[in-house]
Design a protein around this motif. Structure first.
Motif, mmCIF file in Angstrom:
data_model
loop_
_atom_site.group_PDB
_atom_site.id
_atom_site.type_symbol
_atom_site.label_atom_id
_atom_site.label_comp_id
_atom_site.label_asym_id
_atom_site.label_seq_id
_atom_site.Cartn_x
_atom_site.Cartn_y
_atom_site.Cartn_z
ATOM 1 N N SER A 81 1.373 -148.031 -20.896
ATOM 2 C CA SER A 81 1.281 -146.720 -21.554
ATOM 3 C C SER A 81 0.161 -146.698 -22.595
ATOM 4 O O SER A 81 -0.554 -145.699 -22.725
ATOM 5 C CB SER A 81 2.615 -146.337 -22.202
ATOM 6 N N ARG A 82 -0.027 -147.798 -23.321
ATOM 7 C CA ARG A 82 -1.119 -147.861 -24.304
ATOM 8 C C ARG A 82 -2.488 -147.835 -23.616
ATOM 9 O O ARG A 82 -3.421 -147.229 -24.113
ATOM 10 C CB ARG A 82 -0.970 -149.095 -25.179
ATOM 11 N N PHE A 83 -2.584 -148.484 -22.462
ATOM 12 C CA PHE A 83 -3.844 -148.471 -21.737
ATOM 13 C C PHE A 83 -4.188 -147.052 -21.279
ATOM 14 O O PHE A 83 -5.284 -146.555 -21.530
ATOM 15 C CB PHE A 83 -3.809 -149.412 -20.530
ATOM 16 N N PHE A 84 -3.259 -146.386 -20.603
ATOM 17 C CA PHE A 84 -3.550 -145.060 -20.062
ATOM 18 C C PHE A 84 -3.743 -144.007 -21.144
ATOM 19 O O PHE A 84 -4.450 -143.022 -20.940
ATOM 20 C CB PHE A 84 -2.477 -144.627 -19.061
ATOM 21 N N ALA A 85 -3.159 -144.224 -22.313
ATOM 22 C CA ALA A 85 -3.344 -143.289 -23.427
ATOM 23 C C ALA A 85 -4.615 -143.601 -24.219
ATOM 24 O O ALA A 85 -5.011 -142.823 -25.084
ATOM 25 C CB ALA A 85 -2.130 -143.329 -24.356
ATOM 26 N N GLY A 86 -5.251 -144.751 -23.937
ATOM 27 C CA GLY A 86 -6.425 -145.153 -24.714
ATOM 28 C C GLY A 86 -6.059 -145.435 -26.161
ATOM 29 O O GLY A 86 -6.876 -145.320 -27.061
ATOM 30 N N GLU A 87 -4.834 -145.848 -26.373
ATOM 31 C CA GLU A 87 -4.282 -146.038 -27.713
ATOM 32 C C GLU A 87 -4.813 -147.306 -28.381
ATOM 33 O O GLU A 87 -5.066 -148.308 -27.721
ATOM 34 C CB GLU A 87 -2.758 -146.124 -27.584
ATOM 35 N N ILE A 88 -4.946 -147.242 -29.669
ATOM 36 C CA ILE A 88 -5.310 -148.409 -30.478
ATOM 37 C C ILE A 88 -4.052 -148.836 -31.220
ATOM 38 O O ILE A 88 -3.418 -148.031 -31.898
ATOM 39 C CB ILE A 88 -6.454 -148.071 -31.458
ATOM 40 N N SER A 89 -3.681 -150.091 -31.044
ATOM 41 C CA SER A 89 -2.464 -150.628 -31.663
ATOM 42 C C SER A 89 -2.792 -151.907 -32.406
ATOM 43 O O SER A 89 -3.805 -152.552 -32.154
ATOM 44 C CB SER A 89 -1.413 -150.941 -30.586
ATOM 45 N N ASP A 90 -1.901 -152.300 -33.307
ATOM 46 C CA ASP A 90 -2.054 -153.572 -34.013
ATOM 47 C C ASP A 90 -1.523 -154.698 -33.133
ATOM 48 O O ASP A 90 -0.446 -154.589 -32.544
ATOM 49 C CB ASP A 90 -1.306 -153.560 -35.346
ATOM 50 N N TRP A 91 -2.311 -155.777 -33.055
ATOM 51 C CA TRP A 91 -1.981 -156.948 -32.257
ATOM 52 C C TRP A 91 -2.135 -158.192 -33.120
ATOM 53 O O TRP A 91 -2.886 -158.199 -34.077
ATOM 54 C CB TRP A 91 -2.919 -157.072 -31.059
ATOM 55 N N GLN A 92 -1.434 -159.254 -32.741
ATOM 56 C CA GLN A 92 -1.585 -160.571 -33.361
ATOM 57 C C GLN A 92 -1.870 -161.589 -32.259
ATOM 58 O O GLN A 92 -1.309 -161.504 -31.166
ATOM 59 C CB GLN A 92 -0.303 -161.023 -34.066
ATOM 60 N N PHE A 93 -2.727 -162.543 -32.579
ATOM 61 C CA PHE A 93 -3.020 -163.657 -31.686
ATOM 62 C C PHE A 93 -2.799 -164.914 -32.503
ATOM 63 O O PHE A 93 -3.528 -165.170 -33.458
ATOM 64 C CB PHE A 93 -4.465 -163.558 -31.177
ATOM 65 N N SER A 94 -1.774 -165.663 -32.148
ATOM 66 C CA SER A 94 -1.376 -166.844 -32.914
ATOM 67 C C SER A 94 -1.942 -168.107 -32.285
ATOM 68 O O SER A 94 -1.737 -168.369 -31.100
ATOM 69 C CB SER A 94 0.149 -166.926 -32.960
ATOM 70 N N ILE A 95 -2.669 -168.879 -33.097
ATOM 71 C CA ILE A 95 -3.234 -170.151 -32.673
ATOM 72 C C ILE A 95 -2.530 -171.223 -33.511
ATOM 73 O O ILE A 95 -2.787 -171.340 -34.712
ATOM 74 C CB ILE A 95 -4.760 -170.189 -32.907
ATOM 75 N N PRO A 96 -1.599 -171.995 -32.922
ATOM 76 C CA PRO A 96 -0.797 -172.948 -33.689
ATOM 77 C C PRO A 96 -1.644 -173.933 -34.488
ATOM 78 O O PRO A 96 -2.679 -174.396 -34.028
ATOM 79 C CB PRO A 96 0.004 -173.691 -32.617
ATOM 80 N N ASP A 97 -1.198 -174.240 -35.680
ATOM 81 C CA ASP A 97 -1.851 -175.195 -36.579
ATOM 82 C C ASP A 97 -3.305 -174.829 -36.875
ATOM 83 O O ASP A 97 -4.111 -175.686 -37.217
ATOM 84 C CB ASP A 97 -1.784 -176.625 -36.015
ATOM 85 N N PHE A 98 -3.655 -173.566 -36.697
ATOM 86 C CA PHE A 98 -5.019 -173.124 -36.978
ATOM 87 C C PHE A 98 -5.011 -171.797 -37.725
ATOM 88 O O PHE A 98 -5.486 -171.718 -38.842
ATOM 89 C CB PHE A 98 -5.816 -173.009 -35.669
ATOM 90 N N GLY A 99 -4.476 -170.757 -37.096
ATOM 91 C CA GLY A 99 -4.482 -169.476 -37.778
ATOM 92 C C GLY A 99 -3.902 -168.338 -36.970
ATOM 93 O O GLY A 99 -3.498 -168.485 -35.820
ATOM 94 N N LEU A 100 -3.880 -167.187 -37.615
ATOM 95 C CA LEU A 100 -3.346 -165.960 -37.044
ATOM 96 C C LEU A 100 -4.411 -164.877 -37.158
ATOM 97 O O LEU A 100 -4.891 -164.585 -38.255
ATOM 98 C CB LEU A 100 -2.082 -165.535 -37.793
ATOM 99 N N VAL A 101 -4.797 -164.304 -36.030
ATOM 100 C CA VAL A 101 -5.757 -163.208 -35.991
ATOM 101 C C VAL A 101 -4.954 -161.924 -35.828
ATOM 102 O O VAL A 101 -4.079 -161.849 -34.962
ATOM 103 C CB VAL A 101 -6.741 -163.373 -34.813
ATOM 104 N N GLN A 102 -5.233 -160.937 -36.659
ATOM 105 C CA GLN A 102 -4.475 -159.690 -36.595
ATOM 106 C C GLN A 102 -5.391 -158.516 -36.849
ATOM 107 O O GLN A 102 -6.299 -158.585 -37.677
ATOM 108 C CB GLN A 102 -3.354 -159.693 -37.641
ATOM 109 N N GLY A 103 -5.134 -157.420 -36.129
ATOM 110 C CA GLY A 103 -5.909 -156.212 -36.342
ATOM 111 C C GLY A 103 -5.705 -155.200 -35.241
ATOM 112 O O GLY A 103 -4.952 -155.432 -34.289
ATOM 113 N N PRO A 104 -6.396 -154.067 -35.356
ATOM 114 C CA PRO A 104 -6.289 -153.027 -34.333
ATOM 115 C C PRO A 104 -7.157 -153.358 -33.126
ATOM 116 O O PRO A 104 -8.319 -153.733 -33.273
ATOM 117 C CB PRO A 104 -6.801 -151.778 -35.054
ATOM 118 N N PHE A 105 -6.573 -153.247 -31.947
ATOM 119 C CA PHE A 105 -7.273 -153.512 -30.700
ATOM 120 C C PHE A 105 -6.946 -152.417 -29.697
ATOM 121 O O PHE A 105 -5.875 -151.812 -29.752
ATOM 122 C CB PHE A 105 -6.851 -154.857 -30.097
ATOM 123 N N GLN A 106 -7.887 -152.199 -28.784
ATOM 124 C CA GLN A 106 -7.664 -151.277 -27.672
ATOM 125 C C GLN A 106 -7.721 -152.082 -26.380
ATOM 126 O O GLN A 106 -8.587 -152.952 -26.213
ATOM 127 C CB GLN A 106 -8.728 -150.188 -27.650
#
Length: 138
Positions: A81-106
């Motif tokens: 639904s987010r793809f077909f709506a072209g929606e921008i949502s907040d996402w997290q990408f967790s890399i263990p023992d390194f860091g957390l990337v977070q922000g709005p992505f489409q």
């Protein structure tokens, strides 16, 4: 960074818009890339005709790609639904023992694949759509 299990990289979606992140899929392969464009300010006075770049300028972006199997029907529906709506949502990408990337992505690409003797898988690509933060994790 020491060796890590690839399965521990997690892609999470803020499903409610209130900062409640949930893992959306069983990603078998994942990749995150950070890129920054340069601004060339080389001119006739540049020392030895070497290129000069303007520090702190240019467009920065993050790209996330993944291949996997949806965790459940709700995860599939949330992403589709987010793809077909072209929606921008907040996402997290967790890399263990390194860091957390977070922000709005489409979601910029969503592909489904299947074979006659296997499961249906998907490929997905996300592009940053605003400031992305990086938090070091212990």
């Amino acid at each position: 960074m020491v060796a890590q299990k690839g399965k521990d990289l997690l892609l999470k979606l803020d499903s409610t818009g209130a900062g409640s992140f949930v893992t959306v899929a069983g990603l078998r392969s994942k990749r995150i890339a950070f890129n920054s464009e340069t601004v060339d300010v080389t001119n006739s006075d540049s020392a030895g005709r070497w290129r000069e770049l303007l520090a702190g300028s240019g467009v920065q972006r993050a790209s996330i790609t993944g291949t996997g199997i949806f965790k459940d029907a709700q995860s599939d529906a949330a992403i589709r639904s987010r793809f077909f709506a072209g929606e921008i949502s907040d996402w997290q990408f967790s890399i263990p023992d390194f860091g957390l990337v977070q922000g709005p992505f489409q979601i910029t690409s969503l592909e489904y694949t299947g074979t006659h003797d296997g499961e249906v898988t998907f490929d997905m690509a996300l592009e940053s759509a605003g400031p992305v933060s990086f938090t070091v994790t212990p």
